[in-house]
Design a protein around this motif. Sequence first.
Motif, short mmCIF file in Angstrom:
data_model
loop_
_atom_site.label_atom_id
_atom_site.label_comp_id
_atom_site.label_asym_id
_atom_site.label_seq_id
_atom_site.Cartn_x
_atom_site.Cartn_y
_atom_site.Cartn_z
N LEU A 154 0.67 -1.23 0.02
CA LEU A 154 0.11 -0.07 -0.06
C LEU A 154 0.76 1.40 0.13
O LEU A 154 0.51 2.22 -0.76
N SER A 155 1.89 1.29 0.70
CA SER A 155 2.97 2.30 0.67
C SER A 155 3.63 2.61 -0.59
O SER A 155 3.60 3.69 -1.13
N GLN A 156 3.98 1.55 -0.89
CA GLN A 156 4.38 1.63 -2.67
C GLN A 156 3.56 2.00 -3.47
O GLN A 156 3.86 2.99 -4.53
N PHE A 157 2.48 1.60 -3.48
CA PHE A 157 1.00 2.19 -4.29
C PHE A 157 1.12 3.47 -3.94
O PHE A 157 0.67 4.28 -5.33
N ARG A 158 0.93 4.10 -3.01
CA ARG A 158 0.80 5.49 -2.91
C ARG A 158 2.06 6.26 -3.25
O ARG A 158 1.86 7.27 -4.03
N TYR A 159 3.19 5.61 -3.24
CA TYR A 159 4.39 6.40 -3.78
C TYR A 159 4.24 6.39 -5.32
O TYR A 159 4.51 7.43 -5.97
N ASP A 160 3.93 5.28 -5.66
CA ASP A 160 3.86 5.32 -7.37
C ASP A 160 2.91 6.16 -7.63
O ASP A 160 2.77 6.89 -8.81
N LEU A 161 1.60 6.28 -7.06
CA LEU A 161 0.43 7.17 -7.59
C LEU A 161 0.92 8.53 -7.47
O LEU A 161 0.72 9.48 -8.19
N GLN A 162 1.81 8.76 -6.36
CA GLN A 162 2.09 10.28 -6.24
C GLN A 162 2.97 10.64 -7.29
O GLN A 162 2.98 11.81 -7.71
N ASP A 163 3.92 9.95 -7.71
CA ASP A 163 4.90 10.04 -8.51
C ASP A 163 4.32 10.21 -10.15
O ASP A 163 4.73 10.94 -10.87
N SER A 164 3.39 9.37 -10.12
CA SER A 164 2.55 9.41 -11.66
C SER A 164 1.79 10.74 -11.44
O SER A 164 1.94 11.36 -12.74
N GLU A 165 1.28 11.14 -10.38
CA GLU A 165 0.46 12.60 -10.64
C GLU A 165 1.73 13.73 -10.76
O GLU A 165 1.31 14.71 -11.67
N ASP A 166 2.77 13.70 -10.00
CA ASP A 166 3.72 14.52 -10.11
C ASP A 166 4.24 14.60 -11.72
O ASP A 166 4.31 15.82 -12.37
N ARG A 167 4.35 13.37 -12.22
CA ARG A 167 4.90 13.47 -13.93
C ARG A 167 3.64 13.73 -14.63
O ARG A 167 3.90 14.51 -15.82
N LEU A 168 2.51 13.61 -14.30
CA LEU A 168 1.36 14.13 -15.12
C LEU A 168 1.21 15.40 -15.04
O LEU A 168 1.21 16.18 -16.20
N TYR A 169 1.55 16.19 -13.69
CA TYR A 169 1.44 17.59 -13.78
C TYR A 169 2.47 18.03 -14.61
O TYR A 169 2.34 19.24 -15.09
N LYS A 170 3.79 17.43 -14.62
CA LYS A 170 4.95 18.38 -15.23
C LYS A 170 4.58 18.11 -16.72
O LYS A 170 5.03 18.96 -17.28
N ALA A 171 3.95 17.12 -17.30
CA ALA A 171 3.73 17.12 -18.62
C ALA A 171 2.65 17.85 -19.17
O ALA A 171 2.81 18.51 -20.25
N ILE A 172 1.80 18.14 -18.09
CA ILE A 172 0.76 19.25 -18.57
C ILE A 172 1.45 20.66 -18.57
O ILE A 172 1.20 21.44 -19.69
N ASP A 173 2.22 20.97 -17.79
CA ASP A 173 2.89 22.19 -17.55
C ASP A 173 3.99 22.26 -18.87
O ASP A 173 3.87 23.35 -19.78
N GLU A 174 4.40 21.17 -19.37
CA GLU A 174 5.19 21.21 -20.69
C GLU A 174 4.40 21.32 -21.95
O GLU A 174 4.60 22.18 -22.86
N ILE A 175 3.07 20.93 -21.96
CA ILE A 175 2.29 20.88 -22.99
C ILE A 175 1.92 22.43 -23.14
O ILE A 175 1.75 22.80 -24.07
N GLU A 176 1.46 22.97 -21.94
CA GLU A 176 1.02 24.23 -21.93
C GLU A 176 2.00 25.20 -22.50
O GLU A 176 1.75 26.22 -23.20
N VAL A 177 3.24 25.05 -21.87
CA VAL A 177 4.43 25.92 -22.44
C VAL A 177 4.54 25.89 -23.85
O VAL A 177 4.93 26.74 -24.74
N SER A 178 4.41 24.52 -24.49
CA SER A 178 4.57 24.36 -25.77
C SER A 178 3.49 24.93 -26.61
O SER A 178 3.94 25.57 -27.71
#
Length: 226
Positions: A110-134
Amino acid sequence: MPNRHISPQSFDDILSDLGDDPAIPDPHGIRKSSTPKSMAQPTPIREKNISLGIFTELIKSSSSILLLVCISLLGGFIALLFLAYESLKTDAKLALEESENQVLALKKELSQFRYDLQDSEDRLYKAIDEIEVSIHSKAVETPLKKIPAPPKPDPHELELRHWRYLGMAQVGGIQQAFFWVSKARVALQLGSPVLGDWHLSEIQKTQVSLTHLKGKTLILKVSKIE
């Protein structure tokens, strides 16, 4: 009445059977006390009581043995119950430990799942920011770039493509290639210049290679003259 002769022994036996006369005193204790018939021989009632006592003793002895057997069986049953209890206690302890280990493993997952979920959210937000900048950068008008004009074809290459390779020969250890050029037959040695910056770089039975100084290569297949 006729006289009867009784011997002294018979007379003593008769007196013994009749017993002592209590009316005649015996201060010196001469008379012997006769044993009563009831004391000399046991009566059937006493024999019955003796048999009953023996039977009672046998019953008591059997009861004691039966009691000891019951106590032994009860002790063995209690021992079996104790062993079963200890076995169940051990099994329950092992099951509890296994359950605790499974709970710990689930917590880690469960702890690993939470960490992976948080990491996925961070990468998703980063990708959204890059798309907006592009998108914003593409919205800004950029100056048109000049498309370079394609290089002009080499006139010698165009002419060489019309050459027809006839075959090869080896004269004095030197390879020669034969070409049909403008209704004439031309022989060139390996490595000799052909046209402009082109030279003959390879000769085979089925084809030849013509190489330019800038590295471009032109291959001519063997052909027959009609």
